[in-house]
Design a protein around this motif. Sequence first.
Motif, PDB file in Angstrom:
ATOM      1  N   ARG A  47       0.500  -1.117  -0.308  1.00 50.76           N
ATOM      2  CA  ARG A  47       0.534   0.079   0.091  1.00 50.76           C
ATOM      3  C   ARG A  47       0.582   1.404   0.060  1.00 50.76           C
ATOM      4  N   ASP A  48       0.337   2.562  -0.676  1.00 49.10           N
ATOM      5  CA  ASP A  48       1.169   3.413  -0.951  1.00 49.10           C
ATOM      6  C   ASP A  48       1.156   4.083   0.888  1.00 49.10           C
ATOM      7  N   ILE A  49       2.367   5.243   0.883  1.00 49.32           N
ATOM      8  CA  ILE A  49       2.343   5.419   2.553  1.00 49.32           C
ATOM      9  C   ILE A  49       1.459   6.798   2.546  1.00 49.32           C
ATOM     10  N   PRO A  50       0.793   7.359   2.360  1.00 45.21           N
ATOM     11  CA  PRO A  50      -0.207   8.898   2.705  1.00 45.21           C
ATOM     12  C   PRO A  50       1.028  10.133   3.244  1.00 45.21           C
ATOM     13  N   LEU A  51       1.006  10.932   1.855  1.00 44.72           N
ATOM     14  CA  LEU A  51       1.532  12.295   2.683  1.00 44.72           C
ATOM     15  C   LEU A  51       1.234  12.601   4.138  1.00 44.72           C
ATOM     16  N   TRP A  52      -0.493  12.213   4.341  1.00 43.87           N
ATOM     17  CA  TRP A  52      -0.028  13.310   6.050  1.00 43.87           C
ATOM     18  C   TRP A  52       0.004  12.168   7.136  1.00 43.87           C
ATOM     19  N   LEU A  53       1.382  10.775   7.062  1.00 48.36           N
ATOM     20  CA  LEU A  53       1.532  10.294   8.140  1.00 48.36           C
ATOM     21  C   LEU A  53       3.463  10.545   7.838  1.00 48.36           C
ATOM     22  N   THR A  54       3.274  10.695   6.263  1.00 45.17           N
ATOM     23  CA  THR A  54       4.997  11.731   6.921  1.00 45.17           C
ATOM     24  C   THR A  54       4.199  12.598   7.299  1.00 45.17           C
ATOM     25  N   LEU A  55       4.397  13.249   7.292  1.00 44.57           N
ATOM     26  CA  LEU A  55       3.812  15.116   7.484  1.00 44.57           C
ATOM     27  C   LEU A  55       3.979  15.235   9.464  1.00 44.57           C
ATOM     28  N   LEU A  56       2.961  13.759   9.663  1.00 42.17           N
ATOM     29  CA  LEU A  56       2.081  13.704  11.085  1.00 42.17           C
ATOM     30  C   LEU A  56       3.754  13.457  11.950  1.00 42.17           C
ATOM     31  N   PHE A  57       4.600  12.386  11.231  1.00 42.76           N
ATOM     32  CA  PHE A  57       5.784  11.778  11.568  1.00 42.76           C
ATOM     33  C   PHE A  57       6.658  12.952  11.942  1.00 42.76           C
ATOM     34  N   GLY A  58       7.105  14.554  11.131  1.00 42.73           N
ATOM     35  CA  GLY A  58       7.559  15.449  10.443  1.00 42.73           C
ATOM     36  C   GLY A  58       7.624  16.093  11.893  1.00 42.73           C
ATOM     37  N   ILE A  59       6.826  16.412  11.694  1.00 42.43           N
ATOM     38  CA  ILE A  59       5.811  17.462  12.101  1.00 42.43           C
ATOM     39  C   ILE A  59       6.218  16.553  14.212  1.00 42.43           C
ATOM     40  N   LEU A  60       5.703  15.675  14.145  1.00 40.98           N
ATOM     41  CA  LEU A  60       6.306  14.765  16.063  1.00 40.98           C
ATOM     42  C   LEU A  60       7.662  15.120  16.400  1.00 40.98           C
ATOM     43  N   GLY A  61       8.605  14.628  15.136  1.00 47.21           N
ATOM     44  CA  GLY A  61       9.695  14.372  15.453  1.00 47.21           C
ATOM     45  C   GLY A  61      10.380  15.683  15.418  1.00 47.21           C
ATOM     46  N   VAL A  62       9.648  16.760  15.042  1.00 48.29           N
ATOM     47  CA  VAL A  62      10.789  17.874  15.537  1.00 48.29           C
ATOM     48  C   VAL A  62      10.109  18.601  16.698  1.00 48.29           C
ATOM     49  N   PHE A  63       8.674  18.215  17.587  1.00 48.54           N
ATOM     50  CA  PHE A  63       8.067  18.734  18.367  1.00 48.54           C
ATOM     51  C   PHE A  63       8.740  18.161  19.879  1.00 48.54           C
ATOM     52  N   ALA A  64       9.385  16.209  19.111  1.00 44.14           N
ATOM     53  CA  ALA A  64      10.151  15.792  20.291  1.00 44.14           C
ATOM     54  C   ALA A  64      12.053  16.452  20.625  1.00 44.14           C
TER      55      ALA A  64
END
Length: 428
Positions: free
Chosen positions: A96-113
Amino acid sequence: MTTLSPTASDDGTIHLATVKQRHLKVPITLAVVTLLLAALFAFAPRDGESTFRLGDASAAVGLPDVAVPTALTAWTVLVLIALIAAAAFWLAWSYRDIPLWLTLLFGILGVFAFLTWAAADGLVPVTGLLFGAVSLSVPLVFGALGGVIGERVGVVNVAIEGQLLLGAFSAALLSSITGNPFVGLIGAMIGGVLVSFVLAAFAIKYLVEQVIVGVVLNVLVTGLTGFLYGALLVPNESELNRPVRFTRLEIPVLGDIPIIGPVLFNQTIIVYLMFVTVAVVTWALYRTRWGLRLRAVGEHPQAADTVGINVNRTRFWNVSLAGAIAGIGGAYFTLVSVPQFGKEMTAGLGFIALAAVIFGRWDPLRAALAGLLFGFATNLQNLLTVLRTPIPSEFMLMLPYVVTILAVAGFAGQIRGPAAAGKPYIKG
């Protein structure tokens, strides 16, 4: 992800069979980032409270500061991004394709952490961080837009660095002479066009290898502006290297929106021009006759030629347009950011803009967002220095380039540029 692959039966009939492919590049990248953050939190633990300042002194609506426990918050968010990375692996393994929103959510949470860990007993000015990210990304966005137009029409624009640098020089010189920043802005566009003229002439008319021409142009412009700086600007600094700069123009009501108001709507003319240019180029590329012709020439010039499109003329004028747009990015250095021109002041940002073109998959909006990402990474480097994190200063200087490599190599996936990019067209 599925593709069609031709297969032959016993009777010689050709059939198209569906072949499933797993693309694990993005999940692996997410896992590597998660492990790096876990190692950072484990081997360099930080306690205390991390404070995020959401308000701005000039904002009409004030927001309170938000303080969170450093260690608990960092590890909690790390667990969440680990779950996202696991979900990405599951999606990829299930074809399955990985949705763009999931990657963006990962990036936002990673930067916040990461920011939570870095700001232990410190303060993160969120509005200032975002404002600086937008400011630093302006040359990247204009350069990336120039790169998208150039490659979409079939010419690889490696000369973005030279277009930015000559644009910055021309803007400083003409704004200083005339006392008018708008004249400097026009001069910057002309400077970008001059570089693109040379690129187009050698690449389109004389069929020289486009990447080599671009590299040579970057070296030529660097040497030329360096010579003119020493011979012309330094002896006459007060007359020729004191450009009149653009001032900020706040948009009423919109500028009072908390957090994003000061970031997006209290900017200079060039930043507002960036917003408009991204929207216009994105719309025109897919919705107008100009965009259709441009994409046809970059994908299949022979077919475009058969329907009456002059391929080389289309390439020449669109490469010139790309140079003018990149030149605006150069003007930002001397008409907004820095009060005067300096040798090699673009500092390789043209090559990061070229990476943004690839990361953005030759799409204007995606390339602009990639430019914003790299601008954020550069500003984050400055913030981490202020917060005095235990990360070595040498790594701080590497941060924007590390983010660029991770983005292009890890998140771009399997991408294909315009089919005719870099290939000269010979009629007949």
